[in-house]
Design a protein around this motif. Sequence first.
Motif, short mmCIF file in Angstrom:
data_model
loop_
_atom_site.label_atom_id
_atom_site.label_comp_id
_atom_site.label_asym_id
_atom_site.label_seq_id
_atom_site.Cartn_x
_atom_site.Cartn_y
_atom_site.Cartn_z
N ARG A 183 0.88 -1.17 0.00
CA ARG A 183 0.00 0.00 0.00
C ARG A 183 0.91 1.22 0.00
NH1 ARG A 183 -2.53 -3.65 3.40
NH2 ARG A 183 -4.67 -4.19 2.86
N VAL A 184 1.15 1.77 -1.16
CA VAL A 184 2.21 2.75 -1.36
C VAL A 184 1.64 4.16 -1.41
CG1 VAL A 184 4.11 3.47 -2.86
CG2 VAL A 184 3.55 1.03 -2.61
N GLY A 185 2.31 5.09 -0.75
CA GLY A 185 2.01 6.50 -0.89
C GLY A 185 3.25 7.21 -1.44
N SER A 186 3.06 8.12 -2.40
CA SER A 186 4.22 8.82 -2.96
C SER A 186 3.91 10.29 -3.20
CB SER A 186 4.70 8.16 -4.26
OG SER A 186 3.80 8.41 -5.33
N LEU A 187 4.97 11.07 -3.27
CA LEU A 187 4.86 12.51 -3.51
C LEU A 187 5.97 12.95 -4.44
CD1 LEU A 187 3.77 15.37 -2.90
CD2 LEU A 187 5.26 15.39 -0.87
N VAL A 188 5.58 13.57 -5.56
CA VAL A 188 6.54 14.19 -6.48
C VAL A 188 6.57 15.69 -6.17
CG1 VAL A 188 6.80 14.92 -8.89
CG2 VAL A 188 6.45 12.52 -8.35
N TYR A 189 7.75 16.24 -6.13
CA TYR A 189 7.90 17.66 -5.80
C TYR A 189 9.22 18.17 -6.39
CZ TYR A 189 10.66 15.39 -2.14
OH TYR A 189 11.55 14.60 -1.47
N PHE A 190 9.38 19.47 -6.38
CA PHE A 190 10.59 20.08 -6.92
C PHE A 190 11.40 20.74 -5.82
CE2 PHE A 190 7.90 19.96 -10.71
CZ PHE A 190 8.80 19.49 -11.67
N ARG A 191 12.71 20.53 -5.90
CA ARG A 191 13.67 21.28 -5.10
C ARG A 191 14.54 22.10 -6.07
NH1 ARG A 191 15.75 16.57 -0.87
NH2 ARG A 191 13.92 16.59 0.51
N SER A 192 15.48 22.84 -5.51
CA SER A 192 16.31 23.68 -6.36
C SER A 192 17.14 22.87 -7.35
CB SER A 192 17.25 24.54 -5.50
OG SER A 192 18.07 23.72 -4.68
N ASP A 193 17.42 21.60 -7.01
CA ASP A 193 18.23 20.76 -7.90
C ASP A 193 17.38 19.90 -8.84
OD1 ASP A 193 17.23 19.12 -5.93
OD2 ASP A 193 19.07 17.95 -5.69
N GLY A 194 16.05 20.03 -8.77
CA GLY A 194 15.23 19.29 -9.71
C GLY A 194 14.12 18.50 -9.06
N LEU A 195 13.59 17.54 -9.80
CA LEU A 195 12.44 16.75 -9.37
C LEU A 195 12.86 15.64 -8.43
CD1 LEU A 195 9.45 15.71 -11.50
CD2 LEU A 195 10.69 13.91 -10.31
N HIS A 196 12.06 15.44 -7.36
CA HIS A 196 12.28 14.38 -6.40
C HIS A 196 10.99 13.57 -6.24
CE1 HIS A 196 16.14 15.73 -4.34
NE2 HIS A 196 15.87 16.73 -5.17
N LEU A 197 11.16 12.31 -5.84
CA LEU A 197 10.04 11.44 -5.53
C LEU A 197 10.27 10.82 -4.16
CD1 LEU A 197 7.48 9.73 -6.38
CD2 LEU A 197 9.11 8.02 -7.21
N SER A 198 9.34 11.07 -3.23
CA SER A 198 9.38 10.39 -1.93
C SER A 198 8.30 9.34 -1.92
CB SER A 198 9.16 11.38 -0.79
OG SER A 198 10.32 12.16 -0.57
N VAL A 199 8.64 8.13 -1.46
CA VAL A 199 7.71 7.01 -1.55
C VAL A 199 7.81 6.16 -0.28
CG1 VAL A 199 9.41 5.65 -2.84
CG2 VAL A 199 7.00 5.04 -2.97
N VAL A 200 6.64 5.75 0.24
CA VAL A 200 6.60 4.97 1.47
C VAL A 200 5.62 3.81 1.33
CG1 VAL A 200 7.24 6.89 2.99
CG2 VAL A 200 4.84 6.51 2.43
N ASP A 201 5.85 2.77 2.12
CA ASP A 201 4.93 1.63 2.21
C ASP A 201 4.59 1.44 3.68
OD1 ASP A 201 3.48 -0.73 1.79
OD2 ASP A 201 5.28 -1.96 2.01
N PRO A 202 3.61 2.19 4.18
CA PRO A 202 3.30 2.13 5.63
C PRO A 202 2.75 0.77 6.02
CG PRO A 202 1.60 3.35 4.45
CD PRO A 202 2.70 3.07 3.45
N PRO A 203 2.99 0.36 7.26
CA PRO A 203 2.42 -0.90 7.75
C PRO A 203 0.90 -0.88 7.64
CG PRO A 203 4.04 -0.03 9.29
CD PRO A 203 3.78 1.05 8.29
N SER A 204 0.31 -2.03 7.41
CA SER A 204 -1.13 -2.13 7.31
C SER A 204 -1.79 -1.74 8.62
CB SER A 204 -1.53 -3.55 6.93
OG SER A 204 -2.92 -3.69 6.88
N ASP A 205 -2.85 -0.95 8.53
CA ASP A 205 -3.60 -0.52 9.71
C ASP A 205 -4.75 -1.50 9.92
OD1 ASP A 205 -5.03 0.68 11.68
OD2 ASP A 205 -5.20 2.64 10.71
#
Length: 311
Positions: A183-205
């Motif tokens: 169950r993946v959550g991700s976020l694409v965003y920009f920093r001064s050096d370019g595009l980044h992707l943060s991605v997590v797989d939280p434990p099941s609730d």
Amino acid sequence: MPILRYHAADFGGGNSLLVGTHDLDVSWEQINWAAQTVGKAEHHVGMHGLFSLFEAAYRTTIVWANLMESASGRLIKSPAYEALDPSEKGSISYYLGLIFAKLFAFRRLDTPWLLHFDVYREEHEAVLEGNEKPDLIGLNAAGNWIVYEAKGRTGGFLTSVLDDAKGQAQEITTIGGIEPVLRVGSLVYFRSDGLHLSVVDPPSDKSRRRRDVKLSERDFLAQYYATFDAAVDVRQNARREERNGEEYRILELNDLDVAIGVPVAARLERRVTPPRQIDDASFIGPDGIEIALGGAWSQVNMRRDPRVRTR
């Protein structure tokens, strides 16, 4: 090749090596493949054929107009993106979130197929309550389900946005009675050096109420390929070519210097095509969809402001 920097957390088991910050070499063909294949929520519109053709052009245009490759190879905003007003940037950021979710799912999660959850709205309206729901349902190469919430931001990283993504990814407990493996959550965003992707797989609730999506693998795959077939059908004289013994129809977006290859035979059973970068301009994804780019997408050209690129 462009470079995608991603930051992964909370992955366990066989995916534990994802954790940390990594650079991923991608190609403009792969980015376009992800743009064309992610979600496919518009399959209802796609039944009208011409609108599927418009959709294919629009998805490629998002990549062309809003992204560039820096001298160091990083993906950065284009001046055209910078000139958009905030609401327009928000819309583009949403699509970029989906595109790079698909690319990450393919390259790091062995998941060739991702469909919008809303494709199955009529089947599960009675099951889910409220407005909280994930963006995407995925099928990996082993036949396991994943749930994926993809977000995009014009600005930098915001913890609350990624937390929202984590929560939405857990809204579905089972698909066809089977618990998703991720169950993946991700976020694409920009920093001064370019595009980044943060991605997590939280434990099941485990405290969440059981919420099941009634879905078979066969129905999932039928919906996935529906828009491609509708788009190619508009061009009734589309040329046919062979790829490793399989017949393809080629949809050409001439103004964008892009060609999309679609297998002629319906793919109603899970079959992974070995993904391959055929040459400097052609890529076949694990779902069998081919993207071929012309000279307009060369490294030299994609390092230019879109307004002065040559075609």
